[in-house]
Design an enzyme around this catalytic site. Structure first.
Site, PDB file in Angstrom:
ATOM      1  N   CYS A  42      29.615   0.266 -11.142  1.00 49.75           N
ATOM      2  CA  CYS A  42      30.328  -0.335 -10.013  1.00 49.75           C
ATOM      3  C   CYS A  42      30.789   0.713  -9.010  1.00 49.75           C
ATOM      4  O   CYS A  42      30.845   1.914  -9.311  1.00 49.75           O
ATOM      5  CB  CYS A  42      31.563  -1.082 -10.506  1.00 49.75           C
TER       6      CYS A  42
ATOM      7  N   ASP B   5      30.629  23.997  26.688  1.00 45.96           N
ATOM      8  CA  ASP B   5      30.788  22.762  27.457  1.00 45.96           C
ATOM      9  C   ASP B   5      32.041  22.826  28.332  1.00 45.96           C
ATOM     10  O   ASP B   5      33.137  23.177  27.853  1.00 45.96           O
ATOM     11  CB  ASP B   5      30.880  21.580  26.500  1.00 45.96           C
TER      12      ASP B   5
END
Length: 482
Positions: free
Chosen positions: A34, A437
């Site tokens: 599970c 940038d």
């Protein structure tokens, strides 16, 4: 946090979604494995064994739970070579790639891959491939009405007989026994799938990123739904993606023409929307920084928007050099109109496939200049297309982002900013950081344009999640409204 049986059991007791996909629980008394979030009654500690992957749980003889459905668990971003190889192998498995064809893609011999996976995860490459294909098939059986023969092919199996035999051997039931009552899609509707992620997810922030970069004719956003045209191999069609209202899943609808490529669609969508991110781990490193904390407060679960295709993103990055986002979008639209194949879809604004390296390589520098590109940028795109056709945008798992950037910079017309941007958005390196940038340098300098070197130094505390820091910094340049 290093996982032990004790803290795995604690997470299981709490049904802690942060650990969904990080480990799986095998329950000895039932033979089932599970997810940590399984709603079933928590078994006693003595009944539990814990596994880092679904393939490890299955190789130990456990079957997937029909309630929590391990096939829906999100994946994990890993920094080690073993984790990178495992992730690449899982992606290639559902794309139908043969094990014997993976040596070049993985950058390692089959013997090295086997030794690495057995040491770190206790599984063989074949077990990983079989598990991924079976889990995808199980998902398609439960969520679609496609014929079982089509599902077997979509999951990467080349033989229906092989699929049926392996499914019965591993899951102790016939594929047809997994089917749920699903209505057949109406004419014009596609096949719907669910892709889980670790909440939270800043969907609107993701849509803001894509909205400003949509390629006309290829992509569109309507409301909270992203749509685009798709080409995979010889097949083409469309897809649309939107978040479920109450569950931590995205709904992906794919045109029936792409049925045999559903595994590849899943892999690409997961990368594109960064669904395997660990918001808790990212926030632990970045959440206390005064520059970043306000953004993560307003946009919990901020992701790094990616790309459907590495070449598409690389073209966009080259086009974006020294011009605005809007101008680069205009040029992208002209390229798609010039080279993209026309296609019919149910959406009037989606009528063209995206640009490909094959189509771009056939153009001359003058052809591109006639579309509005400067000669240097046109030449860079021609070189990029030629490199992509030779595998220049394909990198073996385990290669760090600095090495990938160094290779990209060798391409004519690709500088450090472009290379880091490709590494961040297309190659999915979580520590890539385009420090040159202008927006990042202004955000770090609180409005003042600081030197690139200073931006790089300021980013050091943000490792290994600098790509997420970059996403937050870009977001900080706009008003922080959720």
């Amino acid at each position: 946090m290093k996982l032990t049986d004790a803290n795995c059991y604690t997470a299981l007791q709490a049904r802690d979604a942060r650990f969904d996909g990080v480990f799986f629980t095998g329950v000895k008394t039932t033979g089932i494995y599970c997810r940590p979030i399984c709603p079933a009654r928590t078994p006693a500690p003595s009944s539990c064994t814990f596994y880092p992957t679904a393939s490890a749980a299955e190789s130990a003889g456990f079957r997937p739970c029909l309630r929590c459905r391990p096939e829906l668990a999100p994946g994990c971003q890993g920094s080690s070579l073993a984790e990178a190889v495992l992730r690449r192998l899982q992606e290639r498995a559902v794309e139908g790639t043969r094990l014997e064809d993976l040596d070049q893609d993985l950058g390692l011999s089959s013997r090295q891959v086997r030794r690495l996976l057995e040491k770190e995860f206790g599984v063989t490459p074949l077990q990983v491939i079989q598990t991924q294909r079976l889990l995808l098939a199980k998902q398609l059986l439960q969520e679609t009405s496609q014929p079982i023969s089509e599902i077997a092919l979509a999951a990467g199996f080349r033989s229906l007989r092989t699929f049926n035999a392996l499914f019965k051997e591993r899951y102790h039931l016939a594929p047809s026994a997994c089917r749920r009552s699903t209505s057949k899609p109406k004419t014009g509707e596609g096949i719907r799938l669910r892709l889980a992620y670790r909440a939270p997810l800043a969907w609107e922030a993701l849509m803001d990123y894509f909205r400003s970069r949509l390629v006309p004719g290829v992509e569109e956003i309507e409301g909270r739904e992203y749509r685009r045209t798709v080409a995979l191999g010889q097949a083409s069609g469309w897809m649309r993606v939107w978040p479920h209202e109450t569950e931590a899943v995205l709904i992906v609808e794919v045109s029936p023409s792409l049925t045999r490529h559903l595994g590849a669609v899943q892999s690409r969508v997961r990368r594109m929307f960064d669904l395997d991110a660990r918001p808790d781990a990212i926030l632990e490193v970045l959440g206390s920084d005064p520059l970043l904390a306000p953004v993560f407060h307003h946009f919990p679960g901020l992701r790094v928007g990616g790309a459907w295709d590495s070449f598409e993103l690389a073209v966009r990055a080259v086009l974006g050099q020294q011009i605005t986002v809007t101008a680069a979008t205009t040029l992208s639209g002209r390229l798609a109109a010039r080279t993209g194949t026309a296609i019919e879809t149910p959406f009037k604004n989606l009528h063209r496939l995206a640009i490909t390296a094959e189509a771009l390589e056939k153009l001359s520098v003058d052809d591109l200049c006639n579309l509005g590109l400067v000669r240097a940028r046109a030449s860079a795109l021609i070189h990029l297309a030629a490199s992509a056709l030779k595998g220049g945008l394909e990198f073996p798992p385990g290669l760090d982002h600095e090495a990938a950037v160094a290779r990209l910079i060798e391409l004519p017309g690709v500088g450090p900013w472009t290379a880091h941007y490709i590494a961040m958005r297309a190659l999915r390196f979580p520590d890539a950081f385009p420090a040159a940038d202008l927006g990042l340098r202004k955000a770090i300098g609180n409005g003042e344009l600081i030197p690139t070197k200073q931006a790089e130094l300021r980013s050091e505390p943000w490792r290994p999640w600098r790509a997420y820091a970059a996403a937050a910094l870009w977001k900080s340049l706009s008003p922080l409204t959720p």
